[in-house]
Design an enzyme around this catalytic site. Sequence first.
Site, PDB file in Angstrom:
ATOM      1  N   ARG A 117      -6.606   0.573   7.791  1.00  0.00           N
ATOM      2  CA  ARG A 117      -5.215   0.133   7.917  1.00  0.00           C
ATOM      3  C   ARG A 117      -4.646   0.584   9.256  1.00  0.00           C
ATOM      4  NH1 ARG A 117      -4.107   1.955   1.712  1.00  0.00           N
ATOM      5  NH2 ARG A 117      -4.917   0.072   0.756  1.00  0.00           N
ATOM      6  N   ASP A 164       0.823  -1.220   0.000  1.00  0.00           N
ATOM      7  CA  ASP A 164       0.000   0.000   0.000  1.00  0.00           C
ATOM      8  C   ASP A 164       0.856   1.268   0.000  1.00  0.00           C
ATOM      9  OD1 ASP A 164      -2.283  -1.647   0.212  1.00  0.00           O
ATOM     10  OD2 ASP A 164      -2.035  -1.719   2.380  1.00  0.00           O
ATOM     11  N   HIS A 224      -4.323  -2.159  -6.107  1.00  0.00           N
ATOM     12  CA  HIS A 224      -3.686  -0.893  -6.434  1.00  0.00           C
ATOM     13  C   HIS A 224      -4.788   0.115  -6.703  1.00  0.00           C
ATOM     14  CE1 HIS A 224       0.178  -2.575  -6.850  1.00  0.00           C
ATOM     15  NE2 HIS A 224      -0.027  -3.184  -7.977  1.00  0.00           N
ATOM     16  N   THR A 244      -9.028  -3.609  -1.352  1.00  0.00           N
ATOM     17  CA  THR A 244      -9.817  -4.811  -1.626  1.00  0.00           C
ATOM     18  C   THR A 244     -10.858  -5.049  -0.536  1.00  0.00           C
ATOM     19  OG1 THR A 244      -7.924  -5.792  -2.726  1.00  0.00           O
ATOM     20  CG2 THR A 244      -9.663  -7.306  -2.072  1.00  0.00           C
ATOM     21  N   ARG A 258     -10.902  -2.598   4.908  1.00  0.00           N
ATOM     22  CA  ARG A 258     -10.491  -2.603   6.322  1.00  0.00           C
ATOM     23  C   ARG A 258      -9.679  -1.357   6.640  1.00  0.00           C
ATOM     24  NH1 ARG A 258      -7.730  -8.517   7.358  1.00  0.00           N
ATOM     25  NH2 ARG A 258      -6.479  -7.904   5.578  1.00  0.00           N
TER      26      ARG A 258
END
Length: 428
Positions: free
Chosen positions: A306, A12, A40, A301, A304
Amino acid sequence: MVKAIVGACWGDEGKGKITDLLAEDADIVIRFQGGSNAGHTIINDYGKFALHQMPSGVFNPHTVNIIGTGVAFNVPYFMKELTYLKEHGLTDPKILISDRVQLMMPYHIAFDTYEEERLSDKKFGSTKSGIAPFYADKYAKRGIQICDLFYEDVLKERIQAACDYKNVLLANLYHEPLLDAKAIYEEVLSYRDLVAPYVVNTVEYLHQALKEGKTILLEGQLGALKDPDHGIYPMTTSSSTLAGFAAVGAGIPPHAIEKVYTVAKAYSSAVGSGAFVSEIFGDEAQQLRLRGGDAGEFGATTGRPRRMGWFDCVATRYGCMLQGATDVAFTAIDVLGYLDEIPVCVGYEIDGKMTKEFPVTPLLEKAKPVLEKLPGWKEDIRGIKEYEDLPENAKRYVDFIEQQIGYPITIVSNGPKRSEILRRTPKI
Ligand code: GDP
């Protein structure tokens, strides 16, 4: 000329944007590892896209995009991405798929979920995309290559063998419904017509392209700290994230790689469990999380949130070393414009001793960050077009980090858009 674009830390870091940028003059972009588990984010004239398996060169009509042999190839997911891109104005992206790439099977995804459930509070925080079971099968020689789709007897036999093995585990370890080899065979066989137009011997294709002096980009997923050999094992992924592996996962000679662009973000973020030495929490983390990336630091994706932290020089130096960085692309520096002072992790304290070497996992768990504070610049630096026009304290921040990590920062990214990029002459 072959260039690899890889991550310095946990992933990321903004590799998608840098690939999209460098893909402008690339003839070929190759994904060489990983699967649909990471994403991405790319923002360009077509709009904003989260790419998962698709190489980032799809936005350039002249670029050929290759799924390399090292990828965990999920056909239904790939087709969904392709349809999505076509619906958003990309009429006919050029795509080739290695005839030796292996297939993500429906049971890999199921086993990923079962195993995380079995591990309960010891789980890895998997995205449940089937990655670990996929690579486990690949290396245990139970995988299915895409070429098997064209040889029905081979496919049937290999699926049967995989199911025989897995059903023992399903019955005795997981206590879940058994696999029906025939149903799986039929489902997987239905992939054949979908992929047939794209499947070729990509090794021959690439070697011809190399002879012709084409520009080739190797696009990595995640970052060096997720590498199963050199990363924070076992909190790693299951395929190598290193530029060295790019030669294998793509099928080109290792000496062909001339440039290794290693992407590092101006602060840290991580997903999943495991040690994260410069991590911050609570309000401090939330402020950075909401300002980070293009729309906050949330998984491309999974969505969540981070985990957030300050820039970690120890981890980034190690990551650049593993990648063999020829150039560091330093991203998202614009995000830090709200801070009066910016803490940077310059060392780890382990059992009362300071170190700059990235330690093995049991020691990493004990490491405490040694922080140094740099003055902030307190302004919005998006829109600045020349590196020299950045505020003095922003340049000081970049200089300081370059000194600490010991690798040349040649690209600085000051916003998520393709155009928000500054070229810098390194000082080391
Ligand atoms: P990748 O997997 O390494 O490509 O990283 P991701 O795309 O998951 O995460 C990077 C995030 O940072 C995305 O939301 C990007 O749009 C964003 N991004 C990339 N470069 C910059 C930058 O220079 N500034 C800001 N603010 N965001 C950036």
